[in-house]
Design an enzyme around this catalytic site. Sequence first.
Site, PDB file in Angstrom:
ATOM      1  N   HIS A  14      69.078 -11.252  77.917  1.00 15.82           N
ATOM      2  CA  HIS A  14      68.671 -11.351  79.324  1.00 15.82           C
ATOM      3  C   HIS A  14      68.876 -12.776  79.838  1.00 15.82           C
ATOM      4  CE1 HIS A  14      65.394 -11.408  82.550  1.00 15.82           C
ATOM      5  NE2 HIS A  14      66.314 -10.574  82.994  1.00 15.82           N
ATOM      6  N   GLU A  41      73.290 -10.176  79.915  1.00 14.87           N
ATOM      7  CA  GLU A  41      73.133  -9.943  81.357  1.00 14.87           C
ATOM      8  C   GLU A  41      72.988 -11.303  82.005  1.00 14.87           C
ATOM      9  OE1 GLU A  41      70.223  -9.508  84.868  1.00 14.87           O
ATOM     10  OE2 GLU A  41      70.207 -10.811  83.118  1.00 14.87           O
ATOM     11  N   ASP A  43      72.763 -13.244  86.310  1.00 14.92           N
ATOM     12  CA  ASP A  43      72.647 -13.034  87.761  1.00 14.92           C
ATOM     13  C   ASP A  43      73.706 -13.863  88.477  1.00 14.92           C
ATOM     14  OD1 ASP A  43      69.957 -11.658  87.472  1.00 14.92           O
ATOM     15  OD2 ASP A  43      69.521 -13.620  86.601  1.00 14.92           O
ATOM     16  N   HIS A  56      69.308 -17.233  89.302  1.00 13.63           N
ATOM     17  CA  HIS A  56      68.354 -16.148  89.524  1.00 13.63           C
ATOM     18  C   HIS A  56      67.513 -16.310  90.789  1.00 13.63           C
ATOM     19  CE1 HIS A  56      64.543 -13.948  89.144  1.00 13.63           C
ATOM     20  NE2 HIS A  56      65.275 -13.026  88.549  1.00 13.63           N
ATOM     21  N   GLU A 116      74.854  -8.883  87.151  1.00 14.66           N
ATOM     22  CA  GLU A 116      73.917  -8.469  88.192  1.00 14.66           C
ATOM     23  C   GLU A 116      74.214  -9.241  89.468  1.00 14.66           C
ATOM     24  OE1 GLU A 116      69.612  -8.875  87.534  1.00 14.66           O
ATOM     25  OE2 GLU A 116      69.356  -8.635  89.698  1.00 14.66           O
TER      26      GLU A 116
END
Length: 245
Positions: A14, A41, A43, A56, A116
Amino acid sequence: MMIENSHLPFVIGHRGAAGLAPENTLVSLRRAKLEGAQWVEFDVMLSADAVPVLFHDDKVNRTTNGKGAVNKLDYATLSQLDAGSWFDATFKGARIPSFTEAIQTLAEEGLGANVEIKPFPGTTRETAEATCRAIHENWPDSVPVPVISSFDADAMVVARDRLKQLPRAMLFGRLPRNWQSIVTELDCCAVHASNRFATKSMVEAVTGAGYPLRIYTVNDPKRARALREMGVSSVFTDRPDLIRD
Ligand code: G3P
Ligand code: MG
């Protein structure tokens, strides 16, 4: 429905390995790989001059030595900030990477990624467009096909229209009642949802409808095992050293 990436592992780092290194930095992506994660993952948000970067929050205050809104700072300024010291002095000098730099790191490390799309409020279309363009132009054949996700349905519309052939996953906190019509409309092949609301019946509803379910953020190995037994396909974890495939 789109064919699901069959090769996603159970463990997805993450924001890289956000419990072990400063989130959404290259060192965090590398740390995830070092701890055994095959996928990460992160952002993607736009700078003031529309460069996609890994970030993020809406503001740089929490995770850098700077201040202010991400979409008011250009890439040259963002990339000079120290994005490591806030986490630990040993990470001093870690930078906010551009999405393009992150893609290069994926290739170097042999990592797959869930991208993302995280639009700064009011910038959904341009963020999604720029992210899709960067994937289209820069994604190397050697890196597994990415999974694109977002909480923002309008960003997912752009991804569906621009990169139709790529797998998409709708991101939810709590699953809304009409989740399946959203997922169908956006032609998503998987569901990503919060650990806070993941129950046996919710997992059964999603997997029973034929969608792989991936849950964020899971840092407790016991919880990860329980979710796996319920039928969850993957967990996003800040601690890929604790949660193993
Ligand atoms: O993509 C899963 C997870 O990262 C969504 O929540 O806030 O950590 O981006 P957030
Ligand atoms: Mg995220």
